[in-house]
Design a protein around this motif. Structure first.
Motif, PDB file in Angstrom:
ATOM      1  N   LYS A  76       5.785  30.217  37.634  1.00 52.34           N
ATOM      2  CA  LYS A  76       7.201  30.024  37.940  1.00 52.34           C
ATOM      3  C   LYS A  76       7.953  31.354  37.914  1.00 52.34           C
ATOM      4  CE  LYS A  76       6.856  25.515  38.133  1.00 52.34           C
ATOM      5  NZ  LYS A  76       5.472  25.301  37.698  1.00 52.34           N
ATOM      6  N   GLY A 104      14.461  29.414  45.990  1.00 46.82           N
ATOM      7  CA  GLY A 104      13.368  28.862  45.204  1.00 46.82           C
ATOM      8  C   GLY A 104      13.197  29.353  43.788  1.00 46.82           C
ATOM      9  N   ASP A 106      12.920  28.857  40.000  1.00 48.78           N
ATOM     10  CA  ASP A 106      12.517  27.663  39.248  1.00 48.78           C
ATOM     11  C   ASP A 106      13.426  27.402  38.065  1.00 48.78           C
ATOM     12  OD1 ASP A 106       9.954  26.952  40.679  1.00 48.78           O
ATOM     13  OD2 ASP A 106       9.508  29.015  40.116  1.00 48.78           O
ATOM     14  N   TYR A 336      12.683  37.570  37.133  1.00 48.70           N
ATOM     15  CA  TYR A 336      12.867  38.496  38.235  1.00 48.70           C
ATOM     16  C   TYR A 336      13.666  39.724  37.833  1.00 48.70           C
ATOM     17  CZ  TYR A 336      17.795  37.683  39.772  1.00 48.70           C
ATOM     18  OH  TYR A 336      19.156  37.660  39.896  1.00 48.70           O
ATOM     19  N   LYS A 359       8.860  35.554  44.105  1.00 51.75           N
ATOM     20  CA  LYS A 359       8.117  34.441  44.712  1.00 51.75           C
ATOM     21  C   LYS A 359       6.784  34.959  45.255  1.00 51.75           C
ATOM     22  CE  LYS A 359       9.430  30.664  45.430  1.00 51.75           C
ATOM     23  NZ  LYS A 359       9.304  29.414  44.644  1.00 51.75           N
ATOM     24  N   HIS A 363       3.234  33.669  43.732  1.00 51.52           N
ATOM     25  CA  HIS A 363       2.264  33.077  44.659  1.00 51.52           C
ATOM     26  C   HIS A 363       0.955  33.861  44.635  1.00 51.52           C
ATOM     27  CE1 HIS A 363       0.787  30.769  48.007  1.00 51.52           C
ATOM     28  NE2 HIS A 363       0.631  31.855  48.742  1.00 51.52           N
ATOM     29  N   LEU A 398       8.163  32.799  53.076  1.00 54.53           N
ATOM     30  CA  LEU A 398       8.927  32.612  51.841  1.00 54.53           C
ATOM     31  C   LEU A 398      10.423  32.766  52.078  1.00 54.53           C
ATOM     32  CD1 LEU A 398       6.666  34.448  49.231  1.00 54.53           C
ATOM     33  CD2 LEU A 398       7.247  32.016  49.263  1.00 54.53           C
TER      34      LEU A 398
END
Length: 457
Positions: A76, A104, A106, A336, A359, A363, A398
């Protein structure tokens, strides 16, 4: 979604997800998360009972969509927003929430330090369908008129409970930084870079007393248990530069966080551990292993880590490199970093840049972990590229808006959405098209094993 679920459990003595998991009960939140994560509900329940996974879901944030943080779940990312003493505006923070939800994130942490903090937090929680985290220390100081010496345990607990009532789903609590660690800090190049940690240091040195968050930890746990607020045990002594990475200060605190984790689990309070900020690439794997060892495999929530100190203006890139490696080696959530890190208060566009960088990192970590289905979307993107299906490529990206924006910069007309080239190679030098022509003309010959024999000879 959660309105009826919570009402059905309102008479229970304890209502934390960990409590139910230990009782062998698979809650509606667990069922929902298991479906989204494509994992067995019983596996998720057992991970929550064990403490390796958390579902941060305050009973008062009823429109929040359940999500999980832990190694059994996908990696996440968290996005930080918040006002400052120099810029505070509710509409600006809501704009940032919209960006977080669109791209996106989380979870979202409201790190506001200026303006009407209660109103800002109330608006953020009301607007968000993802869990909201806070650092209560910021409001505690704010309510003490920025005089750290006026902090009392009573004021501290009052603020923590107020935020819990509002619907905050996890708190960063700086309870692992003890007075005896101050000599370790003196050896550092950059001392304390955590805002909460520096405030605790100032209070402890002023009174020559132990950390009040540590002293009042049981009372904090009681509040968290009442509202099902997860604890994000803060790394007050995280390294703020490569020189200080993995030093005695950082690791001494980490060991205390492990002790605090066990105390929280005794009261069925969910816990995750916050991790280092600046760490050389070659030390990241060791840091992930030490956290699992010291903190009993509680989910690790890492800031970056930044792998170099000289990327000012591009720290979202420097840190995403470290985040991907950290996620690969076991971190459950990545906090982040925006391009403004170390430089200023992020705006909505900085939030977007930070989210997308992370992200990508999350990923990449899921793919590296071998998570089932993680690479499926990459394979779909490869198919779309080879077929020159531009609209499908935008859809799978993304950041679809950015992908379309860059393509349309030079070929904006709709007719080019069906073109078998882009502006990089043009119609004559596209490797995909050349390869397709070769296959079309020489497909059977290419399959012939004689070609391989000739090449080997």
């Amino acid at each position: 979604m959660r309105e009826k679920w919570i009402e059905d459990r309102k008479s229970d003595r304890v209502r934390t997800q960990m409590y139910y998991a230990k009782k062998g009960i698979i809650t509606e939140e667990m069922k929902y998360v298991a479906k989204i994560e494509n994992i067995d509900p019983e596996l998720l329940r057992s991970e929550c009972a064990r403490g390796r996974c958390i579902i941060p879901a305050n009973v008062n944030h009823r429109h929040q969509i359940p999500m999980a943080i832990g190694m059994a779940a996908s990696c996440k990312i968290n996005a930080n927003i918040g006002s400052s003493a120099l810029a505070s505006d509710i509409s600006g923070e809501i704009e940032k929430v919209d960006v977080c939800l669109k791209y996106g994130a989380d979870t979202i942490m409201d790190l506001s330090t200026g303006g009407d903090l209660d109103s800002i937090r109330e608006a953020v929680i009301a607007h968000s369908t993802v869990p909201i985290g806070t650092v209560p220390m910021y409001q505690i100081l704010h309510d003490c008129n920025n005089k750290i010496e006026d902090l009392t345990i009573e004021k501290m607990l009052e603020v923590i409970e107020k935020q819990a009532k509002q619907g905050v789903s996890y708190f960063t609590i700086h309870a692992g930084f003890l007075l005896r660690f101050m000599p370790h800090v003196a050896k550092r190049k950059m001392g304390i870079v955590s805002r909460g940690g520096s405030l605790m240091a100032a209070w402890m040195m002023h009174y020559h007393r132990e950390n009040p968050f540590y002293e009042a930890y049981d009372a904090i746990l009681d509040i968290c248990q009442k509202y099902d607020v997860a604890l994000s045990l803060g790394d007050s002594l995280r390294p703020g530069c490569l020189h200080d990475a993995s030093d005695e200060a950082q690791l001494s605190e980490l060991k205390v966080l492990g002790e605090l984790t066990l105390r929280a689990w005794e009261k069925d309070v969910q816990v995750m551990i916050e991790g280092p900020g600046h760490v050389p690439l070659n030390q990241i794997e060791r840091n992930m292993k030490l956290e699992r060892e010291y903190c009993h495999e509680a989910p690790f929530y890492i800031l970056g880590p930044l792998v170099t100190d000289i990327a000012a203006g591009y720290d979202h890139i420097s840190s995403a490199i470290g985040a991907a490696v950290g996620g690969w080696h076991g971190a459950s959530m990545l906090c982040y970093v925006t391009p403004k890190e170390h430089l200023g208060l992020p705006n909505a566009n900085d939030v977007r840049e930070g989210i997308i960088a992370y992200k990508i990192a999350a990923h990449a970590a899921d793919i590296a972990r071998g998570r089932k289905g993680a690479r499926d979307v990459d394979d779909l993107m490869s198919d779309a590229r080879y077929k020159f299906d531009w609209n499908r490529q935008f859809e799978l990206a993304l950041d679809p808006d950015r992908a379309k924006e860059f393509h349309d910069e030079t070929l904006p007309q709709d007719v080019f959405k069906d073109a078998e080239f882009c502006s990089m190679c043009g119609p004559k030098f596209c490797s995909y098209k050349i390869t397709q022509s070769i296959v079309e003309e020489h497909g059977e010959t290419m399959k012939n094993s004689q070609i391989l024999s000739q090449a080997q000879n």
